[in-house]
Motif scaffolding. Sequence first.
Motif, short mmCIF file in Angstrom:
data_model
loop_
_atom_site.label_atom_id
_atom_site.label_comp_id
_atom_site.label_asym_id
_atom_site.label_seq_id
_atom_site.Cartn_x
_atom_site.Cartn_y
_atom_site.Cartn_z
N LEU A 29 0.82 -1.22 0.00
CA LEU A 29 0.00 0.00 0.00
C LEU A 29 0.86 1.27 0.00
N TYR A 30 1.89 1.30 0.83
CA TYR A 30 2.74 2.50 0.96
C TYR A 30 4.22 2.13 0.82
N PRO A 31 4.73 2.08 -0.41
CA PRO A 31 6.08 1.54 -0.63
C PRO A 31 7.23 2.56 -0.54
N GLN A 33 9.00 6.25 1.78
CA GLN A 33 9.18 6.79 3.14
C GLN A 33 8.19 7.94 3.35
N TRP A 34 7.40 7.82 4.39
CA TRP A 34 6.48 8.91 4.78
C TRP A 34 7.06 9.65 5.97
N ASN A 35 6.85 10.95 5.97
CA ASN A 35 7.49 11.85 6.93
C ASN A 35 7.16 11.54 8.39
N TRP A 36 5.89 11.68 8.78
CA TRP A 36 5.60 11.52 10.21
C TRP A 36 5.60 10.06 10.62
N ASP A 37 5.38 9.16 9.65
CA ASP A 37 5.54 7.73 9.96
C ASP A 37 6.96 7.46 10.43
N SER A 38 7.94 8.04 9.71
CA SER A 38 9.34 7.79 10.05
C SER A 38 9.68 8.31 11.43
N GLY A 81 3.09 0.74 -7.55
CA GLY A 81 1.97 0.33 -6.71
C GLY A 81 1.30 1.47 -5.97
N TYR A 82 1.79 2.71 -6.16
CA TYR A 82 1.21 3.84 -5.44
C TYR A 82 0.84 4.95 -6.40
N PHE A 83 -0.29 5.55 -6.17
CA PHE A 83 -0.70 6.75 -6.92
C PHE A 83 -1.07 7.83 -5.91
N THR A 101 4.09 18.96 2.85
CA THR A 101 4.74 18.44 4.05
C THR A 101 3.77 17.59 4.86
N GLN A 102 4.14 17.26 6.08
CA GLN A 102 3.29 16.46 6.98
C GLN A 102 3.54 16.91 8.42
N PRO A 103 2.74 16.42 9.39
CA PRO A 103 2.90 16.91 10.76
C PRO A 103 4.35 16.80 11.27
N SER A 161 -2.15 17.19 6.57
CA SER A 161 -2.63 17.02 7.94
C SER A 161 -2.31 15.65 8.48
N GLY A 162 -2.11 14.68 7.57
CA GLY A 162 -1.99 13.29 8.00
C GLY A 162 -3.35 12.66 8.22
N ARG A 163 -4.42 13.48 8.23
CA ARG A 163 -5.79 12.98 8.45
C ARG A 163 -6.57 13.20 7.16
N ASP A 164 -6.15 12.49 6.13
CA ASP A 164 -6.53 12.77 4.74
C ASP A 164 -8.00 13.11 4.48
N ASN A 165 -8.90 12.25 4.96
CA ASN A 165 -10.31 12.44 4.59
C ASN A 165 -11.16 12.79 5.81
N ARG A 348 -13.98 3.94 7.96
CA ARG A 348 -13.39 4.72 6.86
C ARG A 348 -12.32 5.68 7.33
N TYR A 349 -11.12 5.15 7.46
CA TYR A 349 -9.92 5.97 7.52
C TYR A 349 -9.95 7.00 8.65
N TRP A 350 -10.04 8.28 8.35
CA TRP A 350 -9.99 9.30 9.40
C TRP A 350 -11.37 9.82 9.77
N ARG A 351 -12.42 9.05 9.42
CA ARG A 351 -13.79 9.51 9.72
C ARG A 351 -14.40 8.73 10.87
C1 9YW Z 1 -2.24 8.20 1.43
C2 9YW Z 1 1.37 6.48 5.57
C3 9YW Z 1 0.31 7.56 5.40
C4 9YW Z 1 0.14 8.43 6.65
C5 9YW Z 1 -1.09 9.31 6.57
C6 9YW Z 1 -2.29 8.48 6.20
C7 9YW Z 1 -2.02 7.73 4.89
C8 9YW Z 1 -1.33 8.11 2.58
O1 9YW Z 1 -0.90 6.89 5.07
O2 9YW Z 1 -1.85 8.62 3.83
O3 9YW Z 1 -1.85 7.88 0.31
O4 9YW Z 1 -3.38 8.57 1.60
O5 9YW Z 1 -3.45 9.25 6.13
O6 9YW Z 1 -1.29 9.99 7.78
O7 9YW Z 1 1.28 9.17 6.86
O8 9YW Z 1 1.10 5.69 6.67
#
Ligand code: 9YW
Length: 420
Positions: A29-31, A33-38, A81-83, A101-103, A161-165, A348-351
Motif C-alpha cells: 500500500l505505501y512503498p 518513506q512517509w514523513n511523520w511515519d518515520s 503500486g502507489y498513486f 509536508t506532513q505533521p 494534515s496526515g488525516r486525509d479524509n 473509513r480511515y480518518w472519519r
Molecule cells: C495516502 C502512511 C500515510 C500516513 C497518513 C495516512 C495515509 C497516505 O498513510 O496517507 O496515500 O493517503 O493518512 O497519515 O502518513 O502511513
Amino acid sequence: MNRQDMMDHARQVMTDNDRGTYTVPTHGLYPFQWNWDSALSALGFSQYDEPRAWTEIDTLMAHQWDDGMVPHIIFHQPDDGYFPGPDVWGTGRDVPTTGITQPPVAGFAVCRIHDRAKDKALASEKARALLPKIHAWHQWFYRSRDPQSTGLVALLHPWESGRDNSVDWDAAFERVPTEGVGTFTRRDTTHANPAHRPTDDQYRRYIWLVQKFRSLNWDNSKLHDASPFQMVDPGFNAILIRSCHKVADLAGRLGMVEIAAQSRAMADKGVAAMETLWDEKLGQYLCLDRTTGDVVDSPSIGGILGVFAPIPKERAAAISRRIETLAESCEYLIPSHDPAAPEFEGLRYWRGPVWLIVNYMISDGLEQAGETRMVDRIMGDCLRLIETSGFAEYHDPITAEPCGGAHFTWTAAMVIEILE
Ligand code: 9YW
C-alpha cells in the motif's frame, strides 16, 4: 497474546518493513518513506536499536528542501503500486519527493530519543546535527504557512494534515474544483478495501490541488495565498508547537542559544493562539477555515490532539472529560470522529477509526498535564485492540475490526513504546 509475544510481533513488523535506511509504512500500500511515519517509527526503534532510530530521522532530514520544507513522501525507489507517484508531483528533485509536508513530529521525536538515550555521545552528536535542520523546518512553517503572523499555521492540502479524509475538511473541500483533472487509476483501492478509503471524488480534489501547486512551481512564497484550501488544524499546530517547545528545551541544554530562544518564542506564541480555537461547548479545540474565517464545527480527533501542545491544565482536564464522553459511544478509545455525530464512519480511515499514533500523542499530552487515569485507560484500549485484531493501520472503535493496511510500522512502533 502475552506481553513478550506482542513485543516480538511488533519488532518483526518493524524488521519486515525496514528498507535499511528508512522504513515503509507497510508493504504494498505505501512503498516509500512517509514523513511523520518515520519520526514516530524512530521512537519504536530507539527502544532497542538507537543507531537505527537515528538513521531513520537522518534519512528523512537528508531530503529537506532548500527553503526548509521537509516533504511528506520520499520516493527512494520506483514503485508503480502507489498513486500519485513522482511523475504527478513533478518536483524535479534528484531523489523525487512530493511538494507538500506532513505533521512535524520529528522535532519531538529527536528530543525524546536524545533524552532517554543510553548512548549519550551518539545522541548528542545526532541532536547537534539535526536540531538546526528541524528548526529551519519549523521556521519555514511560520514563514510560509502563517504569512499574517497569527501564531497558527495553515495546511494547504488534506494530505499535509496526515488525516486525509477527515470530516473537518468536507465543507472547505467542496470549494476545491475538479476541472482539468484528467482520468487516473487509483492504486490504494487494489491494496485495501475501498470502503475503508477516501472516495474517488476526494481523490479528484486531492489531485487538483497537486496540479495547482505544481503549476506554481512548488514555490512556497506563492502557495499559501493561491490555495483555495487553507485549514488551521489544532492537532497539526499542537504537534508543531510541542516540537518547538521540546527543541527550545534541548537546544538550550546543548548551548544552541539562538535556536533555543527562537523556538521558545514560536512555541509561546502558538500556545497563546491556540486559545482562539477553543470551543467551550464541546470542551475541545476546533479547526478554522482560513479562507472564510469560519470555525469548522466538526467534533474530530484534531481538536483533541490539541492537548499534545503545552496548553493550560484546565484545558487538558476538559479534554480528558471530552474523551470520557466519547467513551460512552464506543468500545475502544479514541475514535477519530465522534461516534454520536451523523458523519461518523467506523471503518473509513480518518472519519471514525482509532489510530494508535494519535492515541500515543494525546496520551503524552494528558500525561504532561497529570491526567494519568485517562492515559492508562487509552493505553489499555490500544493493547486490547492489538490483541484482538493485530497490527493494522487503524481499527473500528466499536467492533475492533482491523482496517486499511496490515502489518503496519507505526502501529508496531507505538506498541513498543507502550510496552517498554
Ligand atoms: C495516502 C502512511 C500515510 C500516513 C497518513 C495516512 C495515509 C497516505 O498513510 O496517507 O496515500 O493517503 O493518512 O497519515 O502518513 O502511513
